[in-house]
Write a protein that holds these residues in place. Structure first.
Motif, PDB file in Angstrom:
ATOM      1  N   VAL A 123       1.022  -1.232  -0.071  1.00 58.43           N
ATOM      2  CA  VAL A 123      -0.063  -0.069   0.016  1.00 58.43           C
ATOM      3  C   VAL A 123       0.834   1.198  -0.213  1.00 58.43           C
ATOM      4  N   LEU A 124       2.123   1.320   0.302  1.00 53.17           N
ATOM      5  CA  LEU A 124       2.790   2.258   0.354  1.00 53.17           C
ATOM      6  C   LEU A 124       4.054   2.255  -0.392  1.00 53.17           C
ATOM      7  N   PRO A 125       4.868   3.257  -0.808  1.00 51.53           N
ATOM      8  CA  PRO A 125       6.169   3.165  -1.690  1.00 51.53           C
ATOM      9  C   PRO A 125       7.043   2.748  -0.654  1.00 51.53           C
ATOM     10  N   SER A 126       7.650   1.556  -0.974  1.00 48.96           N
ATOM     11  CA  SER A 126       8.693   0.976   0.061  1.00 48.96           C
ATOM     12  C   SER A 126      10.184   1.426  -0.484  1.00 48.96           C
ATOM     13  N   ILE A 127      10.058   2.473  -1.300  1.00 49.72           N
ATOM     14  CA  ILE A 127      11.417   3.212  -1.656  1.00 49.72           C
ATOM     15  C   ILE A 127      11.451   4.561  -1.613  1.00 49.72           C
ATOM     16  N   SER A 128      12.186   5.372  -1.094  1.00 49.26           N
ATOM     17  CA  SER A 128      12.040   6.855  -0.832  1.00 49.26           C
ATOM     18  C   SER A 128      12.073   7.532  -2.229  1.00 49.26           C
ATOM     19  N   LEU A 129      11.189   7.916  -2.783  1.00 47.54           N
ATOM     20  CA  LEU A 129      11.007   8.246  -4.252  1.00 47.54           C
ATOM     21  C   LEU A 129      11.883   9.710  -4.363  1.00 47.54           C
ATOM     22  N   ALA A 130      11.342  10.601  -3.706  1.00 45.22           N
ATOM     23  CA  ALA A 130      11.980  12.059  -3.708  1.00 45.22           C
ATOM     24  C   ALA A 130      13.415  11.975  -3.387  1.00 45.22           C
ATOM     25  N   GLU A 131      13.832  11.330  -2.469  1.00 46.53           N
ATOM     26  CA  GLU A 131      15.075  11.122  -2.131  1.00 46.53           C
ATOM     27  C   GLU A 131      16.093  10.558  -3.170  1.00 46.53           C
ATOM     28  N   LEU A 132      15.396   9.296  -3.689  1.00 39.71           N
ATOM     29  CA  LEU A 132      16.177   8.811  -4.681  1.00 39.71           C
ATOM     30  C   LEU A 132      16.458   9.722  -5.975  1.00 39.71           C
ATOM     31  N   LYS A 133      15.343  10.401  -6.147  1.00 40.29           N
ATOM     32  CA  LYS A 133      15.475  11.354  -7.462  1.00 40.29           C
ATOM     33  C   LYS A 133      16.559  12.272  -7.065  1.00 40.29           C
ATOM     34  N   ALA A 134      16.347  12.645  -5.901  1.00 38.92           N
ATOM     35  CA  ALA A 134      17.564  13.896  -5.670  1.00 38.92           C
ATOM     36  C   ALA A 134      18.919  13.551  -5.654  1.00 38.92           C
ATOM     37  N   VAL A 135      19.104  12.107  -5.640  1.00 38.02           N
ATOM     38  CA  VAL A 135      20.646  11.807  -5.799  1.00 38.02           C
ATOM     39  C   VAL A 135      20.995  10.944  -6.770  1.00 38.02           C
ATOM     40  N   THR A 136      19.875  10.823  -8.004  1.00 46.54           N
ATOM     41  CA  THR A 136      20.328  10.276  -9.074  1.00 46.54           C
ATOM     42  C   THR A 136      21.175  11.337  -9.840  1.00 46.54           C
ATOM     43  N   GLU A 137      22.023  10.956 -10.956  1.00 43.03           N
ATOM     44  CA  GLU A 137      22.991  11.843 -11.747  1.00 43.03           C
ATOM     45  C   GLU A 137      22.144  12.824 -12.314  1.00 43.03           C
ATOM     46  N   ASN A 138      22.833  13.816 -12.448  1.00 43.36           N
ATOM     47  CA  ASN A 138      22.250  15.211 -12.898  1.00 43.36           C
ATOM     48  C   ASN A 138      20.737  15.777 -12.422  1.00 43.36           C
ATOM     49  N   ALA A 139      20.609  15.084 -10.985  1.00 45.35           N
ATOM     50  CA  ALA A 139      19.536  15.746 -10.486  1.00 45.35           C
ATOM     51  C   ALA A 139      19.597  16.991  -9.747  1.00 45.35           C
ATOM     52  N   GLN A 140      20.846  17.422  -9.754  1.00 51.90           N
ATOM     53  CA  GLN A 140      20.817  18.640  -9.083  1.00 51.90           C
ATOM     54  C   GLN A 140      21.674  19.586 -10.014  1.00 51.90           C
ATOM     55  N   PRO A 141      21.339  21.048  -9.867  1.00 54.17           N
ATOM     56  CA  PRO A 141      22.158  22.140 -10.862  1.00 54.17           C
ATOM     57  C   PRO A 141      23.627  22.076 -10.777  1.00 54.17           C
ATOM     58  N   THR A 142      24.090  22.401 -11.541  1.00 57.95           N
ATOM     59  CA  THR A 142      25.618  22.552 -11.755  1.00 57.95           C
ATOM     60  C   THR A 142      25.850  23.805 -11.069  1.00 57.95           C
ATOM     61  N   HIS A 143      25.213  24.703 -10.443  1.00 56.58           N
ATOM     62  CA  HIS A 143      25.664  25.960  -9.828  1.00 56.58           C
ATOM     63  C   HIS A 143      26.308  26.753 -10.777  1.00 56.58           C
ATOM     64  N   LYS A 144      25.818  26.876 -11.887  1.00 55.70           N
ATOM     65  CA  LYS A 144      26.520  27.945 -12.864  1.00 55.70           C
ATOM     66  C   LYS A 144      25.862  29.272 -12.591  1.00 55.70           C
ATOM     67  N   HIS A 145      24.752  29.250 -12.028  1.00 55.20           N
ATOM     68  CA  HIS A 145      24.188  30.670 -11.958  1.00 55.20           C
ATOM     69  C   HIS A 145      24.164  31.021 -10.496  1.00 55.20           C
ATOM     70  N   HIS A 146      24.066  30.283  -9.506  1.00 53.86           N
ATOM     71  CA  HIS A 146      23.692  30.611  -8.280  1.00 53.86           C
ATOM     72  C   HIS A 146      24.519  29.884  -7.281  1.00 53.86           C
ATOM     73  N   HIS A 147      24.740  30.537  -6.019  1.00 49.91           N
ATOM     74  CA  HIS A 147      25.327  29.752  -5.068  1.00 49.91           C
ATOM     75  C   HIS A 147      24.787  29.748  -3.826  1.00 49.91           C
TER      76      HIS A 147
END
Lengths: 399, 456
Positions: free
Chosen positions: B432-456
């Protein structure tokens, strides 16, 4: 029967959940494909002077706080305050309960000490801190639950929950103008630009649904039901078997009629010819007081003995004789008033006579030999003497 | 939070670089699809075990604790053994979700949610035992300090009371931690579902809309909860060990207990998580999300904690000898060579000797052998608690009170029932519930985070 339920379930399941929307515009949203794009877009939106906007992403995008110019979150401070409250509450609770209200000697340890209080203090700190962090993060900081937000059920929100990055500008922004906002979103690279209207039922305006009549009624019902159930359980259910095991025990109670013993009493008299431990027979039992003048008070007069006498007198004698032996009784009217203990008669009595009255009783006043130990009776006599002297003090007593 | 992409590359979390949509599909598949035949078979077995346990429970309630093997010498039998065993299982979940989170061990994302759920079910399972062990479970409320009709308060100096607070706090905070983590995923499911399911998920998601204004508070709260859970998880088994260590019984009265219990708890917890994950990834084809690398890392932790436990076993013997206290010495010699020697050596070999095989990389990456070893860890850790409880008690100071402990069918059925309860909960959760944390998993896949070209 089962078929009917199945059909009913199917019907409910297929009911259209789409809510009708009104014509009033709530916000305009646009989608972006990559985290870099959304960062860029968020930065440009703040630069363009929009304040009422939001970024919706399937997971937290790092650096977004700065790009959106968000203030630092206060969640940490809440945790600290509530955690600290937990610590204080735990220490006060343990200190008061086991140190003051219910002192119990356990292995000769102090009633309250810090080391054994640490585990529970720690647990309550974490408990309160954790509950407050999660609860306030959701309700106070994020204003959830809010399941009727107009953004819901839009293509925009569905996409951003999966693999798109969305930016939405709300109509309440002071610079909001449909044409410019649409143009702006296009210019920063937004795709699938979507106008999102309010729902027809503007439940978003009921910002605090807790003041809703239905909700308050529900609370009232829950309160009444809980209270009635709790009362019923405590008052009735706990007296039914098997919960009555504590008082329905197979034992005889004093004053109870016994079917077992021939005399019908459940209290048993001592076996013939025996006395209880520590019992010393009183040789003048039942004799008139003229015979007993010879008895002298064996106790010395000192503060300790007088304090004891005072305590015992106040407990056993004062209800009838009054705290000062003046016959000023708290039982006035319910029992024949006793005479004053400051009469010349009693003042001239030897100590043994007063002792005799306590031990033997006199007319309607019954014997107190069973309730008060021998020494305590003598201590009472000293105390009565002190009372007598206090009421008829001589000059030299003042020194 | 700075993002170190070299680390991600060293251990690809989602190797075959799947798109977010694909991750959604894989993770939600068990929830959205009709239950498979495998699932039905599994839940039949587990609920059968649960039912057997329920019969034993009814038997205990009706006739009392006399139906158990406990006697006046061995007053703590299976009831306490099972309690400590299940509480220990729970520890891996919080360790993975909180401690590894603080240490930025991002490989944890694939298994964290599941391990947290296991924590919750294990703590519930554990909590049942002391309550029924009291003999009059309906009086359990007396454990709570509340103003009662007798005007008495609980004994705050007793480790058993500390236990009440520790276990209930642990359960509450783990539950909160888990629920907070679930909110975004439930929201994602809501946006895919229809009908009744959608309604339920709508309510459960609290109307979460992935807003970054929310994520900001959310992430901080999550970090703080992880920070709070970390000392909490260490405190719980410490306090459980006080139940023994604060008593003056030889075999229990030792200062090594708190760290030894915590290490053992993590050890047994990882054993259980690994057991269940190996099955789960197979049944639901999640081999590319719960990868062999994850399992290998878990084997390493098993090796480390198993060796710590082994050290504690040896140290106990050393201290018995070094103390010069004959009763203590007798207890330990009796443990290893007395009537319960078989239990002792089962424990020792399952916990200390066999896990040493994890030194070999080949074995750490061999699923069948790994499966065998982690099951042995579970067995060994159950026996550890048995050895601590029963062998310390069964030889009393007076030889006239020496006794043996023989479990009755009620004891065994309750143990079986506890497994049934636990696995039924796990299976229902997976459904009945997702047994893997979807949001967290997405956040750590490759290219999931900005390359910090524009902001710091």
């Amino acid at each position: 029967m089962i078929g009917k339920i199945k059909n009913k379930l199917k019907e409910v399941n297929n009911r259209n959940l789409e809510q009708k929307r009104s014509d009033e515009l709530y916000a305009i949203g646009a989608l972006f494909d990559t985290p870099d794009e959304i960062m860029d877009a968020a930065g440009k939106t703040t630069e363009a002077g929009y304040e009422e906007f939001d970024v919706n992403t399937p997971y937290p995008v790092h650096g977004m706080d700065q790009a959106m110019k968000l203030k630092n979150t206060m969640v940490g401070k809440t945790t600290f305050i509530f955690g600290f409250l937990g610590t204080t509450a735990a220490l006060l609770m343990i200190g008061w309960m086991s140190g003051i209200d219910y002192q119990n000697i356990i292995g000769g340890k102090p009633f309250f000490a810090i080391p054994p209080a640490i585990p529970i203090t720690f647990e309550l700190t974490v408990l309160l801190g954790g509950l407050a962090t999660a609860g306030l993060m959701l309700t106070l900081f994020n204003r959830l639950p809010w399941i009727n937000n107009p953004l819901h059920d839009t293509n925009y929100i569905k996409q951003t929950a999966s693999d798109k990055f969305g930016l939405v500008i709300y109509a309440k922004d002071k610079n909001f103008n449909i044409a410019t906002v649409e143009g702006f979103l296009q210019s920063i690279g937004g795709k699938s630009i979507e106008k999102i209207n309010f729902f027809e039922v503007r439940e978003d305006r009921v910002r605090t649904p807790i003041f809703d009549f239905k909700f308050i009624a529900l609370l009232a019902v829950v309160t009444v039901v809980t209270a009635v159930t709790a009362y019923g359980i405590l008052r009735y259910v706990l007296f039914l078997p098997p919960f009555d095991f504590m008082w329905k025990q197979e034992k005889v109670l004093p004053q109870e009629k016994s079917t077992f013993f021939a005399d019908g009493f459940s209290m048993r008299p001592p076996v013939e010819g025996t006395v209880s431990r520590g019992y010393i027979p009183y040789e003048y039992q039942g004799l008139p007081d003229s015979v007993v003048t010879l008895l002298a008070n064996p106790l010395p007069i000192n503060a300790e003995v007088l304090a004891k006498g005072k305590q015992r007198f106040n407990t056993y004698c004062s209800p009838c004789h009054g705290y000062y032996g003046e016959g000023d009784s708290r039982l006035r009217g319910q029992f024949p008033n006793p005479p004053s203990l400051h009469t010349d008669k009693v003042r001239q009595w030897a100590d043994g006579n007063i002792y005799h009255v306590i031990t033997n009783g006199q007319n309607v006043m019954s014997s107190y030999a069973k309730q008060i130990s021998r020494d305590d009776r003598w201590a009472i006599v000293h105390y009565i003497r002190a009372l007598q002297r206090a009421l008829n003090a001589k000059d030299e007593d003042l020194n | 939070m700075s993002f170190d992409s070299t680390y991600t590359r060293e251990l690809p979390l989602v190797p075959e670089r799947s798109s977010f949509k694909e991750i959604d599909d894989v993770i939600f598949r068990p929830v959205e699809e009709a239950p498979t035949r495998k699932w039905f078979i599994a839940i039949t077995i587990s609920s059968l075990a649960l039912m057997i346990g329920a019969v034993a429970l009814a038997n205990t309630f009706y006739f009392g604790i006399g139906t158990w093997g406990n006697n006046s010498t061995v007053g703590w039998g299976f009831g306490i053994v099972n309690f400590v065993f299940w509480i220990g299982i729970g520890h891996a979940g919080t360790l993975i979700s909180a401690i590894l989170y603080l240490f930025r061990q991002r490989w944890r994302t694939g298994i964290a949610r599941f391990a947290e759920a296991m924590t919750i079910f294990a703590v519930i399972t554990a909590g049942i035992f002391p309550v029924i062990h009291t003999g009059r479970p309906w009086l359990a409320a007396y454990l709570i300090p509340y103003p009662n009709q007798n005007s008495i308060w609980v004994n705050f100096n007793s480790p058993l009371l500390w236990d009440v607070f520790a276990v209930s706090t642990y359960f509450t905070i783990s539950f909160v931690f888990w629920s907070v983590g679930l909110i975004p995923d439930i929201a994602a499911m809501r946006d895919r579902a229809s009908g009744i399911k959608k309604r339920i998920y709508t309510v459960l998601s609290l109307g979460w809309r992935n807003s970054n204004r929310h994520w900001q508070h959310y992430e901080r709260a999550y970090l703080i909860l992880a920070g709070l859970s970390t000392p909490l998880v260490l405190s719980v088994h410490t306090i459980v060990s006080f139940d023994f260590a604060v008593a003056i019984l030889p075999g229990w009265h030792t200062t090594i207990f708190p760290p030894y219990f915590v290490a053992g708890a993590i050890f047994s917890g990882f054993g259980m998580v690994a057991t269940v994950l190996i099955i789960l990834r197979k049944v639901y084809d999640m081999e590319h999300i719960i990868t062999l690398d994850h399992l290998e890392k878990m084997c390493k932790i098993l090796l480390a904690t198993g060796s710590m436990v082994g050290y504690a076993y040896c140290m106990e013997f050393f201290m018995a000898w070094y103390s010069g206290y004959i009763f203590e010495q007798f207890v330990f010699i009796n443990r290893a060579f007395g009537p319960y020697a078989w239990a002792y050596w089962t424990m020792f070999s399952c916990n200390v000797i066999f896990p040493q095989l994890f030194w070999f990389k080949k074995i750490r990456r061999n699923i069948p052998i790994m499966m065998l070893l982690v099951i042995l860890v579970n067995v060994g850790m159950w026996f550890e608690r048995f050895v601590i409880v029963v062998t310390s008690l069964h030889r009393d100071f007076l030889p006239s009170s020496w006794a043996m402990f023989y479990p009755t069918w009620t004891d065994l059925a309750l143990l079986l029932g506890s497994f049934g309860f636990f696995f039924t909960c796990v299976l229902l959760f997976v459904k009945v519930l997702p047994s893997i944390s979807l949001a967290e998993l997405k956040a750590v896949t490759e290219n999931a985070q900005p390359t910090h070209k524009h902001h710091h």
